[in-house]
Motif scaffolding. Structure first.
Motif, PDB file in Angstrom:
ATOM      1  N   SER A  27       0.820  -1.217   0.000  1.00  0.00           N
ATOM      2  CA  SER A  27       0.000   0.000   0.000  1.00  0.00           C
ATOM      3  C   SER A  27       0.849   1.259   0.000  1.00  0.00           C
ATOM      4  O   SER A  27       0.419   2.294  -0.513  1.00  0.00           O
ATOM      5  N   THR A  30       7.312   2.589  -1.033  1.00  0.00           N
ATOM      6  CA  THR A  30       8.553   3.349  -0.993  1.00  0.00           C
ATOM      7  C   THR A  30       9.391   2.784   0.140  1.00  0.00           C
ATOM      8  O   THR A  30       8.920   1.945   0.915  1.00  0.00           O
ATOM      9  N   LYS A  46      11.296  12.490   0.316  1.00  0.00           N
ATOM     10  CA  LYS A  46       9.902  12.911   0.271  1.00  0.00           C
ATOM     11  C   LYS A  46       9.285  12.812   1.662  1.00  0.00           C
ATOM     12  O   LYS A  46       9.459  11.823   2.367  1.00  0.00           O
ATOM     13  N   TYR A  48       6.128  12.679   4.348  1.00  0.00           N
ATOM     14  CA  TYR A  48       4.754  12.187   4.490  1.00  0.00           C
ATOM     15  C   TYR A  48       4.223  12.558   5.869  1.00  0.00           C
ATOM     16  O   TYR A  48       4.939  12.482   6.867  1.00  0.00           O
ATOM     17  N   LYS A 374      -8.714   3.391  -3.272  1.00  0.00           N
ATOM     18  CA  LYS A 374      -8.260   4.404  -4.243  1.00  0.00           C
ATOM     19  C   LYS A 374      -7.969   5.731  -3.560  1.00  0.00           C
ATOM     20  O   LYS A 374      -6.996   6.413  -3.893  1.00  0.00           O
ATOM     21  N   ALA A 377      -4.695   5.457  -1.715  1.00  0.00           N
ATOM     22  CA  ALA A 377      -3.577   5.471  -2.661  1.00  0.00           C
ATOM     23  C   ALA A 377      -3.315   6.885  -3.172  1.00  0.00           C
ATOM     24  O   ALA A 377      -2.157   7.318  -3.289  1.00  0.00           O
ATOM     25  N   ALA A 378      -4.388   7.619  -3.457  1.00  0.00           N
ATOM     26  CA  ALA A 378      -4.235   9.003  -3.906  1.00  0.00           C
ATOM     27  C   ALA A 378      -3.620   9.851  -2.806  1.00  0.00           C
ATOM     28  O   ALA A 378      -2.756  10.707  -3.068  1.00  0.00           O
ATOM     29  N   PHE A 380      -1.604   8.841  -0.464  1.00  0.00           N
ATOM     30  CA  PHE A 380      -0.188   8.496  -0.343  1.00  0.00           C
ATOM     31  C   PHE A 380       0.646   9.230  -1.384  1.00  0.00           C
ATOM     32  O   PHE A 380       1.721   9.759  -1.086  1.00  0.00           O
ATOM     33  N   ASP A 381       0.147   9.283  -2.605  1.00  0.00           N
ATOM     34  CA  ASP A 381       0.856  10.011  -3.661  1.00  0.00           C
ATOM     35  C   ASP A 381       1.025  11.486  -3.304  1.00  0.00           C
ATOM     36  O   ASP A 381       2.006  12.120  -3.701  1.00  0.00           O
ATOM     37  N   LYS A 382       0.080  12.013  -2.538  1.00  0.00           N
ATOM     38  CA  LYS A 382       0.121  13.428  -2.162  1.00  0.00           C
ATOM     39  C   LYS A 382       0.864  13.670  -0.850  1.00  0.00           C
ATOM     40  O   LYS A 382       0.967  14.816  -0.400  1.00  0.00           O
ATOM     41  N   SER A 419      -7.849  14.243  -2.158  1.00  0.00           N
ATOM     42  CA  SER A 419      -7.922  12.863  -2.650  1.00  0.00           C
ATOM     43  C   SER A 419      -9.364  12.469  -2.940  1.00  0.00           C
ATOM     44  O   SER A 419      -9.647  11.756  -3.919  1.00  0.00           O
ATOM     45  N   GLN A 422     -10.235  14.121  -6.256  1.00  0.00           N
ATOM     46  CA  GLN A 422      -9.612  13.403  -7.371  1.00  0.00           C
ATOM     47  C   GLN A 422     -10.367  12.121  -7.691  1.00  0.00           C
ATOM     48  O   GLN A 422     -10.653  11.834  -8.869  1.00  0.00           O
TER      49      GLN A 422
END
Length: 430
Positions: A27, A30, A46, A48, A374, A377-378, A380-382, A419, A422
């Protein structure tokens, strides 16, 4: 090709060398390198915000500076690290501190057992003790419960996927509907009592009833205080031991130190782990009413039940509970989170959301298949770490460190909002 994959895939080593059972790294794909407070950084730098907190093991944040200093001082003076259940100064200080800071102010009287380093160790010891005290075998648990991954704990866990992992029949338990499981119009406490008083129900009198006041892994289902009182009353009427599993939602997660405090109940046995270790260090406690402490010496044991670094860290973490200020701050942050989540549900009715939880364990159950995953996941990308819960991973679950400041909390909430927006655009048009 192999060399290229090693360079381009950050998880190459883990995929090649670690078991397929690994979960969270799928999930959060990285490699993390350092952490502080409510923030974590990966090896590329990066940043978080952590709304996961080690599944509730890091209530006091990553590398809490006061706790870290105590650990460093203890290590530098060659303090005892491993001691089985021998007496040490570190254990003595934790026991006295827990009595004076936690138990006495709440007028609670429990003996403290060190069953091993994890939550499932505490649950296993509680189940064994309840059967020993009562002479009965059956333990009653609830739909969507989660109590651990060893066989005894799995037997009182509701999740079908996790139960199947045992590879064997899970016996000597009976599952009953949790508060609200049959809808708001059905009082499941009355339902349970009917089974107990009817000689034709097929349900034997249990040794214990085990429950979570808020089912964390099961979907953030929060029992009402009235229901909890009714369950306690049933236990007293039928001489059943009441076990409260406070492994994830204790240690302040819902506001008060114990999640059951607002209900005014006093369990016979309490299971604690995760943040009781203060620093993310493995530690578990089983709290036992003195009249039920009928163990023979060594009847339940474990090599790592004398984890002195956890004793040191756990004792220092109790400083947060010497006044009620920390608890009030948690409740204020919880109210902020609740307002935010309700606004999201109103803004996106097409997601069919339902706000759940209390304190700083809250979330939204979403009525669209796969949507919660979803959104996580969005996020996490942010730059936000957040997991799902529930039997079908249908709930986004907010579990930030309790020490998070308002700036960090607000930033994390805004990432969730972005998120949602999106993922709304990706919803199918009816």
């Amino acid at each position: 090709m192999k060399i290229l994959e090693e360079v381009t895939n950050p998880l190459y080593v883990f995929e090649q060398l670690e078991s397929e059972v690994r979960s969270y790294c799928r999930s959060f794909p990285t490699v993390f390198s350092r952490s502080s407070g409510y923030k974590v950084w990966d090896r590329k730098g990066k940043e978080y915000i952590d709304f996961f907190a080690g599944a509730g093991s890091l209530n006091y944040g990553h590398n809490n500076p006061k706790i870290k200093q105590k650990l460093i001082e203890y290590l530098m003076k060659d303090g005892i690290t491993h001691s089985l259940d021998m007496a040490t100064e570190a254990k003595e200080e934790l026991l006295v501190g827990f009595r004076d800071v936690i138990l006495k102010p709440r007028k609670l009287n429990y003996k403290v057992m060190f069953p091993g380093p994890t939550g499932t160790n505490s649950v296993e010891s509680a189940l064994k003790l309840a059967r020993k005290v009562t002479g009965r075998e059956i333990v009653m648990s609830f739909t969507n419960a989660f109590h651990g991954m060893t066989v005894g704990s799995l037997s009182v866990t509701g999740n079908k996927f996790k139960r199947r992992g045992a590879g064997m029949s899970l016996t000597n338990t009976v599952s009953m509907p949790f508060d609200g499981y049959l809808g708001n119009q059905v009082n499941t406490a009355e339902y349970i009592e009917r089974f107990l008083e009817d000689n034709g129900s097929g349900v034997s009198l249990p040794a214990a009833i085990i429950l979570e006041t808020v089912q964390g892994e099961g979907g953030i289902n929060a029992a009402s205080f009235e229901w909890l009182k009714e369950i306690e009353s049933i236990c007293r009427r039928w001489e059943i031991l009441l076990i409260v599993d406070d492994v994830q939602v204790g240690c302040g997660r819902t506001g008060p130190f114990f999640s059951f405090e607002p209900a005014g109940i006093q369990p016979d046995i309490i299971c604690l782990s995760k943040s009781i270790g203060g620093y993310g260090i493995p530690l578990a406690l089983t709290l036992i009413k003195p009249e039920h402490d009928v163990w023979e010496p060594g009847e339940h044991n474990g090599t790592f039940r004398g984890h002195n670094l956890a004793f040191v860290a756990g004792r220092e973490a109790l400083q947060y509970w010497e006044t009620d200020q920390f608890s009030k701050q948690i409740q204020q942050k919880g109210e902020k989170v609740n307002r935010f989540l309700r606004q999201l549900v109103e803004r996106y009715p097409e997601m069919r959301g339902e706000v759940r939880g209390r304190g700083l364990i809250q979330g939204i159950a979403l009525g669209v298949d796969g949507l919660a995953e979803k959104i996580c996941a969005a996020a996490f990308d942010k730059g936000l770490i957040m997991e799902t819960s529930g039997p079908s991973s249908e709930v986004i679950k907010l579990l930030p460190p309790l020490i998070i400041d308002n700036e960090g909390l607000e930033k994390g909430l805004q990432i969730i909002a972005a998120s949602f927006e999106q993922c709304r655009r990706d919803l199918p048009v009816n």
